[in-house]
Write a protein that holds these residues in place. Structure first.
Motif, mmCIF file in Angstrom:
data_model
loop_
_atom_site.group_PDB
_atom_site.id
_atom_site.type_symbol
_atom_site.label_atom_id
_atom_site.label_comp_id
_atom_site.label_asym_id
_atom_site.label_seq_id
_atom_site.Cartn_x
_atom_site.Cartn_y
_atom_site.Cartn_z
ATOM 1 N N THR A 505 -64.637 -36.895 -67.234
ATOM 2 C CA THR A 505 -66.037 -37.119 -67.092
ATOM 3 C C THR A 505 -66.349 -37.168 -65.995
ATOM 4 O O THR A 505 -66.272 -38.391 -65.356
ATOM 5 C CB THR A 505 -66.684 -37.987 -68.383
ATOM 6 N N THR A 506 -67.232 -36.447 -65.348
ATOM 7 C CA THR A 506 -67.847 -36.642 -64.221
ATOM 8 C C THR A 506 -69.523 -36.919 -63.940
ATOM 9 O O THR A 506 -70.091 -36.464 -64.739
ATOM 10 C CB THR A 506 -67.439 -35.387 -63.038
ATOM 11 N N VAL A 519 -68.495 -40.464 -59.496
ATOM 12 C CA VAL A 519 -67.798 -41.171 -60.350
ATOM 13 C C VAL A 519 -66.965 -40.235 -61.459
ATOM 14 O O VAL A 519 -67.781 -39.601 -62.343
ATOM 15 C CB VAL A 519 -68.744 -42.360 -61.188
ATOM 16 N N VAL A 521 -64.753 -40.543 -64.714
ATOM 17 C CA VAL A 521 -63.972 -41.217 -65.734
ATOM 18 C C VAL A 521 -62.873 -40.677 -66.337
ATOM 19 O O VAL A 521 -62.979 -39.464 -66.854
ATOM 20 C CB VAL A 521 -65.029 -41.681 -66.768
ATOM 21 N N ASP A 522 -61.721 -41.242 -66.351
ATOM 22 C CA ASP A 522 -60.368 -40.600 -66.672
ATOM 23 C C ASP A 522 -59.841 -41.264 -67.991
ATOM 24 O O ASP A 522 -59.734 -42.729 -67.816
ATOM 25 C CB ASP A 522 -59.365 -40.445 -65.518
ATOM 26 N N GLU A 523 -59.213 -40.564 -68.977
ATOM 27 C CA GLU A 523 -58.703 -41.276 -70.032
ATOM 28 C C GLU A 523 -57.024 -41.015 -70.009
ATOM 29 O O GLU A 523 -56.474 -39.914 -69.725
ATOM 30 C CB GLU A 523 -58.952 -40.455 -71.255
ATOM 31 N N ARG A 533 -59.500 -45.855 -70.522
ATOM 32 C CA ARG A 533 -60.568 -45.243 -69.510
ATOM 33 C C ARG A 533 -60.435 -46.068 -68.168
ATOM 34 O O ARG A 533 -60.817 -47.202 -68.084
ATOM 35 C CB ARG A 533 -61.766 -45.588 -70.492
ATOM 36 N N THR A 535 -62.032 -45.718 -64.101
ATOM 37 C CA THR A 535 -63.068 -45.258 -63.253
ATOM 38 C C THR A 535 -62.493 -45.201 -61.931
ATOM 39 O O THR A 535 -62.165 -45.791 -61.529
ATOM 40 C CB THR A 535 -64.340 -45.837 -63.320
ATOM 41 N N ASN A 537 -63.537 -43.361 -58.034
ATOM 42 C CA ASN A 537 -64.697 -42.723 -57.181
ATOM 43 C C ASN A 537 -64.113 -41.684 -56.176
ATOM 44 O O ASN A 537 -62.984 -41.698 -55.508
ATOM 45 C CB ASN A 537 -65.123 -43.990 -56.071
ATOM 46 N N HIS A 563 -58.908 -35.447 -60.407
ATOM 47 C CA HIS A 563 -60.354 -35.922 -60.112
ATOM 48 C C HIS A 563 -61.000 -35.172 -59.010
ATOM 49 O O HIS A 563 -62.157 -34.682 -59.196
ATOM 50 C CB HIS A 563 -60.359 -37.220 -59.899
#
Length: 715
Positions: A505-506, A519, A521-523, A533, A535, A537, A563
């Motif tokens: 989720t970006t 930012v 967010v990676d699972e 989860r 985070t 950068n 990312h």
């Protein structure tokens, strides 16, 4: 009466077998007055007669002049003479073939220089069986064709039992073989000895000198003590030295492999190529594992590689090695093998009542921390929770955390290697070639065979990368860019990052002076069914295009993280700057080392190549001639005539052989074989083992056995 009938039946059987074995060839019975030109001719005749009749032949007596000329000799039945038992217990006598048989022939030298039979005894005191004659060791012989097949299969690594069975199948059964497995074993042992030359230090020195004569780029260095006894050996072939120019940025070094008769640790300098495969960059055998020995080894390796140290090196957690690396490679980033550290947990905490909790907590600290600050927090919390502040092992680990914790080494390029598993994998690769009784000379020879196999594996991977493609899984143009540049193995890694978009989720955080902040967010999976989860950068500069991610995967593996790729695709970026497509992973670069051969020791294969050239010419000829009996007889007759034109050579051409003559006083002192090395470390302690630790060891053993069985079934 019954005995007479049984004898008659056996006699009929022997006659049938005699015809079957003898074929059309008839052997005349020996008589007084028969003449022969040489001792060998007499012996060959009586051997044929003995095989025809079904008894073994042995040499009994011989009389020679002072000048070595044989004046008289005797050939007798192998069951002649009387056996004298030497066993202590006369009630358990050993089996014997001796039973006083008088059958024999005597031959004397005549005036013409030939030999004439002077005495003949034909009667035997035992039954003779032509059908069993093939079992007499006197008639078992490995001919030239079989010998060549045995040598070729032996050099290919086929064990003797399968080697012999292939010959039995080719002959059409055991009864058609003029040799047994023991004869094959003896021949192979002799052939290996002739192929390897003398053993120990002398053979090793001669081998290295010969290799360097063949190619000046072959490098070796030998360390001896005051008694000229071999201590340490290092060598690298010409190809490995050139490979280092392309893939010498990161190496692993491991000393945990014992594979030779002197128990000298076999250590490998290993790198990784553009396919992610392990590559050899040098080998060594050492007799000690102290700082001075490692320093000598690293200095030798550095000199071999034109004084170009690696950017990074991975070793096990050894203090002596750490000291030597700091002296020889002061600019190289040193890292401990993570696997060697984590495998000590059962030993250090197996008896603790909360071992399971401590192990899980340490794993989370090490593997689930994505920054040094996060690791420090988790580590301190673990010490407080389990009251481990006084644990000396954990204290030393924390003081060396910059050598092994993943979160502390992510800013350095490691080519995707985190442990010495490359060295260990290469060690397993050598298991097919060496064993605990391997001599030093055999060791370097088998190293050469394994190296050729490794080079062939890379050649196959190169072929597949150039002639096959993995279809793209997305419509992003940047994926096609990676597809056209990277090898198949590395492109698969890129596709794995693209599949990871599902868990991202970006969010754009803004832009300042042309620098965009995101930012992501990676699972991330941290267990079998758990997702964490995290985070990250991501910073993007558009002019010129430059990207950075806090996960530092590109700095660590040389592959852009998911990312970064997600942010670039979200920004509509169609191409990737060339600096993010590393040359070391590309398939379209012709590297210098591919033009260098992996082996230069052609002594043992020159004869084989000539043999194969001649044999290939005979294949079609034999196939055509075997279609008709007349053609077969004619070809055999012509071959028999050719045999007289190409007689066997007793002494082979030694122009390409290694000189193994002992050194004289005026020459260089001869190197002595090493002493057997004592294994490193103290004897196992006698401490009490907690039941928890016992159960852990049992479960780990069961898992290992289960995995081994699974691998066997899989293959």
């Amino acid at each position: 009466m019954d005995a007479d009938i049984e004898f008659s039946n056996n006699e009929c059987d022997e006659v049938e077998i005699d015809k079957e074995i003898g074929g059309d060839e008839t052997i005349e019975e020996p008589t007084v007055g028969m003449q022969f030109s040489s001792v060998e001719e007499v012996h060959a005749y009586y051997m044929k007669y003995g095989k025809k009749k079904g008894f073994g032949v042995s040499k009994r007596n011989i009389r020679q002049d002072d000048d070595g000329i044989v004046r008289w000799f005797c050939l007798a039945c192998a069951r002649g003479g009387i056996s004298k038992s030497t066993v202590a217990n006369v009630m358990k006598p050993r089996q014997t073939v001796k039973m006083g048989c008088k059958a024999r022939i005597n031959a004397v030298l005549n005036v013409e220089g030939g030999y004439i039979i002077s005495k003949v005894i034909l009667d035997h005191v035992h039954a003779c069986s032509p059908g069993k004659a093939r079992h007499f060791r006197y008639f078992k012989k490995v001919d030239a064709r079989v010998a060549k097949r045995l040598e070729i299969n032996d050099e290919a690594g086929i064990r003797l039992s399968k080697n012999f069975k292939s010959l039995v199948v080719e002959a059409g059964g055991y009864e058609n073989c003029a040799f047994g497995e023991n004869e094959c074993r003896k021949y192979i042992d002799k052939a290996r000895l002739l192929r390897l030359g003398v053993g120990g230090g002398v053979a090793l020195c001669n081998y290295f000198e010969d290799m360097q004569k063949r190619n000046p780029e072959f490098y070796y260095k030998i360390d001896v003590d005051n008694e000229m006894r071999l201590k340490n050996v290092f060598w690298a072939d010409a190809r490995s030295r050139v490979v280092y120019e392309s893939f010498g940025d990161v190496i692993t070094f491991d000393t945990t492999y014992l594979t030779n008769a002197y128990k000298m640790p076999f250590a490998l300098f290993v790198g990784v190529n553009h396919h992610g495969q392990s590559i050899l960059l040098g080998c060594r055998l050492i007799s000690n594992e102290d700082a001075d020995t490692f320093e000598w080894l690293f200095q030798s390796w550095l000199q071999c590689m034109n004084n170009q140290p690696p950017n990074a090196i991975i070793t096990d957690q050894d203090k002596a090695m750490k000291i030597a690396i700091s002296r020889v490679f002061p600019t190289s980033r040193h890292r401990f093998c993570l696997w060697h550290i984590m495998k000590k947990l059962p030993e250090k905490f197996g008896s603790h009542c909360r071992y399971g909790e401590i192990k899980s907590t340490i794993h989370r600290c090490v593997y689930d921390s994505f920054s040094q600050h996060e690791f420090d927090e988790h580590w301190c919390r673990m010490l407080d929770t389990y009251h481990l502040h006084e644990n000396a092992w954990l204290v030393s680990l924390y003081s060396d955390r910059h050598y092994w914790v993943p979160a502390c080494v992510r800013d350095t390029f490691w080519a995707g290697m985190s442990t010495t598993q490359r060295s260990e994998g290469m060690n397993a690769f050598f298991d097919d070639y060496v064993h605990s009784r391997t001599t030093l000379k055999q060791f370097v020879d088998q190293y050469d065979s394994a190296l050729r196999r490794k080079v062939e594996n890379e050649a196959i991977a190169n072929f597949n990368s150039f002639n096959t493609d993995i279809p793209c899984i997305s419509r992003y143009p940047l994926e096609k860019q990676f597809q056209s540049a990277y090898t198949l193995a590395k492109f698969k890694e890129v596709q794995e990052k693209l599949r990871g978009f599902l868990y991202l989720t970006t969010k754009e955080m803004g832009c300042e002076d042309g620098r965009y902040m995101f930012v992501v967010v990676d699972e991330i999976q941290v267990g079998n069914d758990l997702l964490k989860r995290v985070t990250f950068n991501v910073e993007v500069d558009q002019d010129p295009l430059d990207v950075k991610c806090s996960c530092k995967l590109f700095e660590f593996r040389g592959i852009l993280c998911r990312h970064t790729l997600r942010v670039l695709t979200q920004m509509g970026q169609h191409t990737i700057p060339s600096k993010y497509i590393l040359d070391r992973w590309r398939k379209d670069i012709k590297r210098k080392y591919t033009f260098v051969k992996s082996s230069y020791d052609t002594t043992s294969i020159d004869d084989a190549r000539r043999y194969d050239r001649i044999q290939n010419c005979f294949y079609e000829l034999c196939s055509n001639a075997s279609k008709a009996e007349s053609s077969c007889v004619k070809l055999i007759s012509q071959i028999e005539q050719l045999k007289t034109r190409y007689p066997g050579i007793a002494d082979h051409d030694t122009s390409n052989t290694v000189d193994t003559t002992p050194s004289t006083e005026a020459s260089t002192p001869r190197v002595i074989s090493p002493l057997v090395v004592r294994s490193k470390g103290r004897p196992p302690s006698k401490r009490k083992v907690h039941p928890t630790e016992k159960s852990i060891k049992k479960s780990s053993t069961k898992r290992r056995l289960h995995n081994n069985q699974a691998e066997v079934h899989f293959y």
